[in-house]
Design a protein around this motif. Structure first.
Motif, mmCIF file in Angstrom:
data_model
loop_
_atom_site.group_PDB
_atom_site.id
_atom_site.type_symbol
_atom_site.label_atom_id
_atom_site.label_comp_id
_atom_site.label_asym_id
_atom_site.label_seq_id
_atom_site.Cartn_x
_atom_site.Cartn_y
_atom_site.Cartn_z
ATOM 1 N N ARG A 47 53.962 40.313 2.393
ATOM 2 C CA ARG A 47 53.910 39.177 1.489
ATOM 3 C C ARG A 47 54.316 39.703 -0.034
ATOM 4 O O ARG A 47 53.768 40.774 -0.709
ATOM 5 N N VAL A 48 55.024 38.930 -0.863
ATOM 6 C CA VAL A 48 55.618 39.400 -2.137
ATOM 7 C C VAL A 48 55.617 38.234 -2.913
ATOM 8 O O VAL A 48 55.557 37.242 -2.774
ATOM 9 N N ASN A 49 55.718 38.654 -4.476
ATOM 10 C CA ASN A 49 55.978 37.883 -5.475
ATOM 11 C C ASN A 49 57.417 37.659 -5.678
ATOM 12 O O ASN A 49 58.314 38.656 -5.993
ATOM 13 N N MET A 50 58.219 36.647 -5.012
ATOM 14 C CA MET A 50 59.435 36.705 -5.021
ATOM 15 C C MET A 50 60.163 36.624 -6.335
ATOM 16 O O MET A 50 61.632 37.023 -6.521
ATOM 17 N N VAL A 51 59.616 36.506 -7.501
ATOM 18 C CA VAL A 51 60.134 36.123 -8.685
ATOM 19 C C VAL A 51 60.232 37.682 -8.962
ATOM 20 O O VAL A 51 61.293 38.165 -9.529
ATOM 21 N N PHE A 87 67.266 31.618 -8.635
ATOM 22 C CA PHE A 87 67.046 32.086 -7.331
ATOM 23 C C PHE A 87 65.538 31.808 -7.103
ATOM 24 O O PHE A 87 65.318 31.101 -5.960
ATOM 25 N N SER A 88 64.476 31.884 -8.126
ATOM 26 C CA SER A 88 63.069 31.440 -7.871
ATOM 27 C C SER A 88 63.011 29.872 -7.558
ATOM 28 O O SER A 88 62.289 29.289 -6.587
ATOM 29 N N PHE A 89 63.627 29.016 -8.336
ATOM 30 C CA PHE A 89 63.588 27.520 -7.909
ATOM 31 C C PHE A 89 64.495 27.207 -6.665
ATOM 32 O O PHE A 89 63.833 26.399 -5.948
ATOM 33 N N CYS A 90 65.449 28.072 -6.183
ATOM 34 C CA CYS A 90 65.990 27.837 -4.810
ATOM 35 C C CYS A 90 64.879 28.242 -3.842
ATOM 36 O O CYS A 90 64.734 27.318 -2.931
ATOM 37 N N VAL A 91 64.278 29.394 -3.756
ATOM 38 C CA VAL A 91 63.282 29.879 -2.833
ATOM 39 C C VAL A 91 61.961 28.635 -2.822
ATOM 40 O O VAL A 91 61.707 28.101 -1.672
ATOM 41 N N TYR A 92 61.724 28.216 -3.911
ATOM 42 C CA TYR A 92 60.366 27.345 -4.101
ATOM 43 C C TYR A 92 60.825 25.955 -3.337
ATOM 44 O O TYR A 92 60.105 25.573 -2.559
ATOM 45 N N SER A 118 72.713 35.054 -2.119
ATOM 46 C CA SER A 118 71.690 35.703 -2.075
ATOM 47 C C SER A 118 70.579 34.836 -1.255
ATOM 48 O O SER A 118 69.678 35.336 -0.409
ATOM 49 N N MET A 119 70.710 33.539 -1.238
ATOM 50 C CA MET A 119 69.885 32.609 -0.483
ATOM 51 C C MET A 119 70.288 32.583 0.982
ATOM 52 O O MET A 119 69.466 32.460 1.701
ATOM 53 N N GLY A 120 71.665 32.654 1.201
ATOM 54 C CA GLY A 120 72.062 32.620 2.549
ATOM 55 C C GLY A 120 71.456 33.748 3.360
ATOM 56 O O GLY A 120 71.132 33.796 4.582
ATOM 57 N N THR A 121 71.575 35.023 2.608
ATOM 58 C CA THR A 121 71.039 36.415 3.431
ATOM 59 C C THR A 121 69.667 36.374 3.423
ATOM 60 O O THR A 121 69.080 36.768 4.370
ATOM 61 N N LEU A 122 68.919 35.680 2.247
ATOM 62 C CA LEU A 122 67.341 35.554 2.658
ATOM 63 C C LEU A 122 67.026 34.711 3.745
ATOM 64 O O LEU A 122 66.000 35.309 4.722
ATOM 65 N N VAL A 123 67.820 33.651 3.848
ATOM 66 C CA VAL A 123 67.263 32.796 4.876
ATOM 67 C C VAL A 123 67.535 33.348 6.300
ATOM 68 O O VAL A 123 66.785 33.247 7.384
ATOM 69 N N ARG A 124 68.647 33.978 6.474
ATOM 70 C CA ARG A 124 69.273 34.779 7.733
ATOM 71 C C ARG A 124 68.097 35.830 8.050
ATOM 72 O O ARG A 124 67.606 36.079 9.305
ATOM 73 N N ARG A 125 67.998 36.611 7.061
ATOM 74 C CA ARG A 125 66.935 37.713 7.180
ATOM 75 C C ARG A 125 65.502 37.448 7.567
ATOM 76 O O ARG A 125 64.877 38.076 8.298
ATOM 77 N N PHE A 126 64.936 36.465 6.664
ATOM 78 C CA PHE A 126 63.510 35.842 6.641
ATOM 79 C C PHE A 126 63.371 34.395 7.346
ATOM 80 O O PHE A 126 62.892 33.604 6.360
ATOM 81 N N PRO A 127 63.604 34.199 8.609
ATOM 82 C CA PRO A 127 63.702 32.832 8.968
ATOM 83 C C PRO A 127 62.316 31.915 8.970
ATOM 84 O O PRO A 127 61.970 30.932 9.089
ATOM 85 N N GLU A 128 61.266 33.078 8.959
ATOM 86 C CA GLU A 128 60.007 32.587 9.251
ATOM 87 C C GLU A 128 59.213 32.533 7.761
ATOM 88 O O GLU A 128 57.994 32.299 7.647
ATOM 89 N N MET A 129 59.862 32.869 6.724
ATOM 90 C CA MET A 129 59.061 32.887 5.586
ATOM 91 C C MET A 129 58.461 31.618 5.068
ATOM 92 O O MET A 129 58.922 30.483 5.519
ATOM 93 N N ARG A 130 57.375 31.763 4.504
ATOM 94 C CA ARG A 130 56.573 30.526 3.905
ATOM 95 C C ARG A 130 55.595 30.654 2.640
ATOM 96 O O ARG A 130 55.492 31.785 2.385
ATOM 97 N N LEU A 131 55.454 29.425 2.068
ATOM 98 C CA LEU A 131 54.969 29.742 0.653
ATOM 99 C C LEU A 131 53.463 29.800 0.919
ATOM 100 O O LEU A 131 52.879 29.534 1.715
ATOM 101 N N VAL A 134 54.929 34.656 -1.621
ATOM 102 C CA VAL A 134 55.665 34.377 -0.298
ATOM 103 C C VAL A 134 55.307 35.153 0.784
ATOM 104 O O VAL A 134 55.426 36.289 0.675
ATOM 105 N N ASP A 135 54.977 34.446 2.195
ATOM 106 C CA ASP A 135 54.885 35.733 3.219
ATOM 107 C C ASP A 135 56.252 35.581 3.711
ATOM 108 O O ASP A 135 56.806 34.329 4.284
ATOM 109 N N LEU A 136 56.846 36.633 4.042
ATOM 110 C CA LEU A 136 58.183 36.782 4.579
ATOM 111 C C LEU A 136 58.137 36.493 6.410
ATOM 112 O O LEU A 136 59.240 36.490 6.633
ATOM 113 N N GLY A 137 57.054 36.716 6.843
ATOM 114 C CA GLY A 137 57.029 36.558 8.211
ATOM 115 C C GLY A 137 57.910 37.679 8.928
ATOM 116 O O GLY A 137 57.877 38.993 8.284
#
Length: 419
Positions: A145-149, A264-269, A379-392, A412-415
């Motif tokens: 679990r991390v602060n993505m910012v 980056f932050s607004f993309c994740v959110y 960054s977003m492409g790699t994040l989604v590939r690496r952590f497909p179960e992440m959730r707010l 965010v919980d990275l799963g």
């Protein structure tokens, strides 16, 4: 209502505008929608400026260099502003920076610098950006679990800019501190006195580091290197001087760091707010480019700006603008304008439309736009590939900022990471 606020022939409704009101950063759209409908060009007394909220009006202001200037010296209140007195170390950087140059000098410097920021030149940075993103995501994987910012958004741009400049090994943290300090210096007037001393020290140390790096690169040029490109440009006919080189690095930091952090932050959110978009991106990673553009359009983080200054008396949208007055294009409003975008209030990563004025327009279009987009896509492409179960985990919190909707905590919980 003052006489320059409205055309006497019109009876405009009273509109309230306060970008610092509680809740505005979380969701500015109701206020912006009202502005677009009732007072698309509105004189905001507190900010001493006109705010422009519709797309076509904003485009007019940004592309008309004959009637509007980006140089703050052309503002009627320019003489009472400035952070240079608080942070003298920034005075020389600001004086020679792209944001402060007059039209002729700006065109000259931009012409010399542009080859280093073309799509082809930027694309050469892909391996370095990918390596930086991979390293940072590796360090996040064990945390759960991390602060993505803080863990994601703030770390990648500073590291990438340092990598672009090939800051010498062992000085990466010093450069990151310099990057943060330069970004903060823009808002020096809002800082407490005890915050200024360490900021000034970090800026002084960073200026020494960058100056030494420039001199080292002059002695030992490197292939496919942005500083080498700028230095070699300096040594041909029309040239950049040392102050301009240093100021350009500062401009790169101001223009390329903080904006990208927010992107980056607004993309994740937004991705985690819209599960159907998240699911679609996992099966169609090529839509990452669309994601970046749609976040820039749908949930833009720029609260105030870009700004221009009237070079003559004129009429715009039925309002009388006086020479020297500031006009602020509310880019977040313009990009949600129903007149310019079909279903503007719908988040759609299949929209496949450029966010247009998110990076300005014309002669002052952001030099770093290609780099910001590439960093966002990787960054977003790699994040989604690496952590497909992440959730707010919970809704983000925002901190004070005069120009940006500053997301401070995005938990965010990275799963479980993918294999």
């Amino acid at each position: 209502m003052s006489d320059h606020q409205t055309n006497p022939s019109e009876n405009r409704p009273a509109v309230q505008f306060n970008p610092y009101a509680p809740g505005y950063d979380v969701n500015p759209n109701p206020a912006l929608e009202k502005l677009r409908a009732q007072a698309p060009i509105f004189y905001w007394e507190q900010g001493r400026c006109w705010v422009v909220s519709r797309y076509e009006d904003g485009l007019t202001v940004l592309r008309d260099d004959k009637r509007f200037s980006p140089n703050r010296d052309d503002w009627e209140f320019a003489s009472v502003l400035g952070s240079d007195a608080l942070i003298p170390e920034m005075e020389e950087l600001n004086k020679n920076g792209l944001f402060a140059l007059g039209e002729q000098n700006h065109a000259r410097v931009r012409r010399l610098v542009s080859p280093a920021f073309t799509p082809r030149a930027t694309e050469r940075l892909r391996p370095e950006i990918q390596a930086t993103v991979d390293e940072i995501l590796d360090s996040m994987a064990a945390k759960g679990r991390v602060n993505m910012v803080h863990e994601f958004s703030e770390r990648i741009p500073a590291r990438v800019i340092g990598s672009m400049l090939k800051i010498p090994k062992g000085n990466e943290e010093l450069f990151v501190d310099f990057t943060n300090a330069v970004a903060k210096s823009v808002f020096a007037s809002a800082l407490a006195p005890e915050e200024l001393a360490p900021l000034r020290r970090q800026i002084r140390e960073g200026i020494v580091l960058v100056t030494e790096t420039i001199e080292e690169r002059r002695r030992n040029p490197q292939e496919n290197d942005i500083l080498t490109t700028l230095i070699q440009t300096e040594e041909q006919g029309d040239k950049l001087n040392k102050q301009e080189l240093l100021a350009l690095v500062s401009s790169l930091i101001v223009g390329g760091f903080e904006t990208t952090v927010h992107l980056f932050s607004f993309c994740v959110y937004n991705l985690l707010q819209y599960p159907e978009a998240f699911a679609e991106l996992k099966t169609r990673p090529e839509l990452t480019k669309n994601l970046v553009e749609e976040v820039l359009r749908f949930d833009n983080f720029v609260k105030m700006g870009p700004a221009r200054y009237a070079l003559e008396d004129m009429e715009l949208g039925g309002m009388r603008i006086k020479k020297g007055q500031m006009l602020v294009v509310l880019v977040g409003s313009a990009l949600r304008d129903e007149r310019a975008f079909d279903k503007a209030d719908v988040f759609d990563i299949q929209r496949n439309a450029s966010a247009g004025i998110a990076f300005g327009h014309g002669a002052h279009y952001c030099l770093g736009a290609n780099l910001a987009r590439l960093m966002g896509q990787i960054s977003m492409g790699t994040l989604v590939r690496r952590f497909p179960e992440m959730r707010l985990v919970k809704q983000p919190s925002f901190g004070p900022h005069s120009l940006m909707r500053k997301m401070e905590v995005l938990e965010v919980d990275l799963g479980s990471p993918s294999a």
